[in-house]
Design a protein around this motif. Sequence first.
Motif, PDB file in Angstrom:
ATOM      1  N   THR A  12       0.890  -1.219  -0.079  1.00  0.00           N
ATOM      2  CA  THR A  12      -0.011   0.018  -0.063  1.00  0.00           C
ATOM      3  C   THR A  12       0.881   1.212  -0.114  1.00  0.00           C
ATOM      4  OG1 THR A  12      -0.090   0.056   2.332  1.00  0.00           O
ATOM      5  CG2 THR A  12      -1.894  -1.086   1.180  1.00  0.00           C
ATOM      6  N   GLY A  13       2.128   1.128   0.110  1.00  0.00           N
ATOM      7  CA  GLY A  13       3.171   2.279   0.203  1.00  0.00           C
ATOM      8  C   GLY A  13       3.638   2.665  -1.191  1.00  0.00           C
ATOM      9  N   PRO A  14       4.332   3.862  -1.251  1.00  0.00           N
ATOM     10  CA  PRO A  14       4.716   4.230  -2.627  1.00  0.00           C
ATOM     11  C   PRO A  14       5.775   3.065  -3.283  1.00  0.00           C
ATOM     12  CG  PRO A  14       5.553   5.787  -1.010  1.00  0.00           C
ATOM     13  CD  PRO A  14       4.496   4.913  -0.198  1.00  0.00           C
ATOM     14  N   GLN A  15       6.675   2.756  -2.489  1.00  0.00           N
ATOM     15  CA  GLN A  15       7.771   1.809  -3.237  1.00  0.00           C
ATOM     16  C   GLN A  15       7.061   0.428  -3.643  1.00  0.00           C
ATOM     17  OE1 GLN A  15      10.375   2.542  -4.236  1.00  0.00           O
ATOM     18  NE2 GLN A  15      11.666   0.893  -4.774  1.00  0.00           N
ATOM     19  N   GLY A  16       6.106  -0.199  -2.652  1.00  0.00           N
ATOM     20  CA  GLY A  16       5.353  -1.460  -3.070  1.00  0.00           C
ATOM     21  C   GLY A  16       4.360  -1.419  -4.120  1.00  0.00           C
ATOM     22  N   LYS A  17       3.733  -0.238  -4.028  1.00  0.00           N
ATOM     23  CA  LYS A  17       2.707  -0.201  -4.913  1.00  0.00           C
ATOM     24  C   LYS A  17       3.372   0.130  -6.421  1.00  0.00           C
ATOM     25  CE  LYS A  17      -0.773   2.456  -3.593  1.00  0.00           C
ATOM     26  NZ  LYS A  17      -1.637   3.890  -3.622  1.00  0.00           N
ATOM     27  N   SER A  34      -0.652  -6.086   3.168  1.00  0.00           N
ATOM     28  CA  SER A  34      -0.891  -5.015   3.998  1.00  0.00           C
ATOM     29  C   SER A  34      -1.374  -5.331   5.438  1.00  0.00           C
ATOM     30  CB  SER A  34      -2.061  -3.994   3.668  1.00  0.00           C
ATOM     31  OG  SER A  34      -2.452  -3.282   4.619  1.00  0.00           O
ATOM     32  N   ARG A  35      -1.241  -4.725   6.593  1.00  0.00           N
ATOM     33  CA  ARG A  35      -1.673  -5.160   7.637  1.00  0.00           C
ATOM     34  C   ARG A  35      -2.987  -5.175   7.749  1.00  0.00           C
ATOM     35  NH1 ARG A  35       2.147  -0.871  10.856  1.00  0.00           N
ATOM     36  NH2 ARG A  35       1.440   0.164   9.000  1.00  0.00           N
ATOM     37  N   ASP A  36      -3.694  -4.367   6.817  1.00  0.00           N
ATOM     38  CA  ASP A  36      -5.161  -4.212   6.795  1.00  0.00           C
ATOM     39  C   ASP A  36      -5.797  -4.772   5.402  1.00  0.00           C
ATOM     40  OD1 ASP A  36      -7.262  -2.025   8.329  1.00  0.00           O
ATOM     41  OD2 ASP A  36      -7.404  -2.276   6.273  1.00  0.00           O
ATOM     42  N   ARG A  38      -8.564  -4.118   4.152  1.00  0.00           N
ATOM     43  CA  ARG A  38      -9.335  -3.320   3.299  1.00  0.00           C
ATOM     44  C   ARG A  38      -8.195  -2.332   2.718  1.00  0.00           C
ATOM     45  NH1 ARG A  38     -14.145   0.016   5.838  1.00  0.00           N
ATOM     46  NH2 ARG A  38     -13.576   1.888   4.927  1.00  0.00           N
ATOM     47  N   ARG A  39      -7.458  -1.925   3.471  1.00  0.00           N
ATOM     48  CA  ARG A  39      -6.417  -1.016   2.794  1.00  0.00           C
ATOM     49  C   ARG A  39      -5.822  -1.654   1.439  1.00  0.00           C
ATOM     50  NH1 ARG A  39      -4.512   0.969   7.464  1.00  0.00           N
ATOM     51  NH2 ARG A  39      -2.852  -0.240   7.550  1.00  0.00           N
ATOM     52  N   ALA A  40      -5.448  -2.918   1.543  1.00  0.00           N
ATOM     53  CA  ALA A  40      -4.919  -3.825   0.667  1.00  0.00           C
ATOM     54  C   ALA A  40      -5.882  -3.802  -0.691  1.00  0.00           C
ATOM     55  CB  ALA A  40      -4.414  -5.150   1.105  1.00  0.00           C
ATOM     56  N   VAL A  76       8.493  -2.670   3.326  1.00  0.00           N
ATOM     57  CA  VAL A  76       8.191  -1.964   4.299  1.00  0.00           C
ATOM     58  C   VAL A  76       9.173  -1.240   5.062  1.00  0.00           C
ATOM     59  CG1 VAL A  76       6.617  -3.560   4.858  1.00  0.00           C
ATOM     60  CG2 VAL A  76       8.659  -3.921   6.017  1.00  0.00           C
ATOM     61  N   PRO A  77       8.645  -0.172   6.071  1.00  0.00           N
ATOM     62  CA  PRO A  77      10.101   0.569   6.479  1.00  0.00           C
ATOM     63  C   PRO A  77      10.916  -0.232   7.391  1.00  0.00           C
ATOM     64  CG  PRO A  77       7.722   1.546   6.956  1.00  0.00           C
ATOM     65  CD  PRO A  77       7.651   0.388   6.252  1.00  0.00           C
ATOM     66  N   TRP A  78      12.152   0.114   7.342  1.00  0.00           N
ATOM     67  CA  TRP A  78      13.248  -0.639   8.496  1.00  0.00           C
ATOM     68  C   TRP A  78      12.572  -0.860   9.817  1.00  0.00           C
ATOM     69  CZ3 TRP A  78      16.164  -4.312   9.236  1.00  0.00           C
ATOM     70  CH2 TRP A  78      17.198  -4.293  10.174  1.00  0.00           C
ATOM     71  N   ASP A  79      11.881   0.386  10.077  1.00  0.00           N
ATOM     72  CA  ASP A  79      11.160   0.110  11.534  1.00  0.00           C
ATOM     73  C   ASP A  79      10.036  -0.651  11.460  1.00  0.00           C
ATOM     74  OD1 ASP A  79      11.097   1.164  14.245  1.00  0.00           O
ATOM     75  OD2 ASP A  79      10.046   3.189  13.412  1.00  0.00           O
ATOM     76  N   GLY A  80      10.124  -1.724  12.116  1.00  0.00           N
ATOM     77  CA  GLY A  80       9.148  -2.521  12.059  1.00  0.00           C
ATOM     78  C   GLY A  80       9.260  -3.793  11.303  1.00  0.00           C
ATOM     79  N   HIS A  81      10.376  -3.877  10.388  1.00  0.00           N
ATOM     80  CA  HIS A  81      10.808  -4.773   9.763  1.00  0.00           C
ATOM     81  C   HIS A  81      10.829  -6.177  10.298  1.00  0.00           C
ATOM     82  CE1 HIS A  81      13.978  -7.428   7.504  1.00  0.00           C
ATOM     83  NE2 HIS A  81      13.397  -6.885   6.449  1.00  0.00           N
ATOM     84  N   HIS A 140      17.514   0.977  -5.368  1.00  0.00           N
ATOM     85  CA  HIS A 140      17.565   2.494  -5.883  1.00  0.00           C
ATOM     86  C   HIS A 140      16.784   3.067  -6.936  1.00  0.00           C
ATOM     87  CE1 HIS A 140      21.737   0.473  -5.044  1.00  0.00           C
ATOM     88  NE2 HIS A 140      21.612   1.229  -3.796  1.00  0.00           N
ATOM     89  N   VAL A 141      15.604   2.330  -7.168  1.00  0.00           N
ATOM     90  CA  VAL A 141      14.714   2.930  -8.231  1.00  0.00           C
ATOM     91  C   VAL A 141      13.558   3.739  -7.268  1.00  0.00           C
ATOM     92  CG1 VAL A 141      14.680   1.374  -9.940  1.00  0.00           C
ATOM     93  CG2 VAL A 141      13.677   0.633  -8.129  1.00  0.00           C
ATOM     94  N   SER A 142      13.419   4.817  -7.472  1.00  0.00           N
ATOM     95  CA  SER A 142      12.477   5.552  -6.719  1.00  0.00           C
ATOM     96  C   SER A 142      11.144   5.252  -6.934  1.00  0.00           C
ATOM     97  CB  SER A 142      12.738   7.151  -7.005  1.00  0.00           C
ATOM     98  OG  SER A 142      12.032   7.393  -8.047  1.00  0.00           O
TER      99      SER A 142
END
Length: 223
Positions: A12-17, A34-36, A38-40, A76-81, A140-142
Amino acid sequence: MTESVIAVLGGTGPQGKGLAYRFAKAGRRVILGSRDARRAAEAAHELDERVGGGGLVTGATNPEATSQASLVVVAVPWDGHDELIGSLRAELVEKIVVSCVNPIGFDKRGPFGLPMADSSAAEHLQSIVPEARVVAAFHHVSAGNLIGPAEKLDHEDVLVAGDDKDATEAVRELAATVTGRPGIDAGALRLARQLEPLTAVLISINKKYKTRAGVTISGLPEA
Ligand SMILES: NC(=O)c1ccc[n+]([C@@H]2O[C@H](COP(=O)([O-])OP(=O)(O)OC[C@H]3O[C@@H](n4cnc5c(N)ncnc54)[C@H](OP(=O)(O)O)[C@@H]3O)[C@@H](O)[C@H]2O)c1
């Protein structure tokens, strides 16, 4: 499990999407995790419409997405990985698991690679799930370029690092959905220690030059 299904955790985040968009645009079946649920589902509906509405992109919780796929991208972010990966240990066994995670911090001087004590996010993943076939790629791909209008990001290279030869080859091939050519075999998984913090340099360049910098490797023999 279906051989050709790709799960994207954090889809659901910019990189994954953005990665999921490129995979689906190339005809691959993708499940956004996703953790959710519905969001997914919402993110998947939006992406599926963008690639023609054929049902190539669906959404699910992270565990459901992982269990249905043979290749799993961790975005996902490193924080929580570590917590997320630990919770998916059983589902990740024997799968190709691609990490694009960049442990990066920011302070008043700008972005910097977080100290990782002779390790990397990709190696953390490998140590949490030793039976997974971990490959580091797409650092490295944005996200902005991935979701952008370019047919292919053919001005960029995807650097791929892994210890499992077949898994690394599969991810090099997957990288062609993004750049139009196979990713570059950059070496062993431990080189993720160098690949991940390099993104801090790119972010710094982006800020200075107001661009979306990528990586291109010169001097390679013709394919
Ligand atoms: N953005 C870029 O241009 C870029 C480029 C290269 C690499 N990367 C790397 O790709 C990864 C994702 O980047 P991003 O910008 O898309 O990140 P993000 O938007 O911060 O997070 C992506 C998704 O991860 C899930 N998430 C957030 N915190 C979580 C936690 N504690 N535990 C489990 N899931 C969590 C969220 O999905 P749900 O809430 O739906 O679960 C979120 O939508 C990062 O590691 C980043 O370093 C990013």
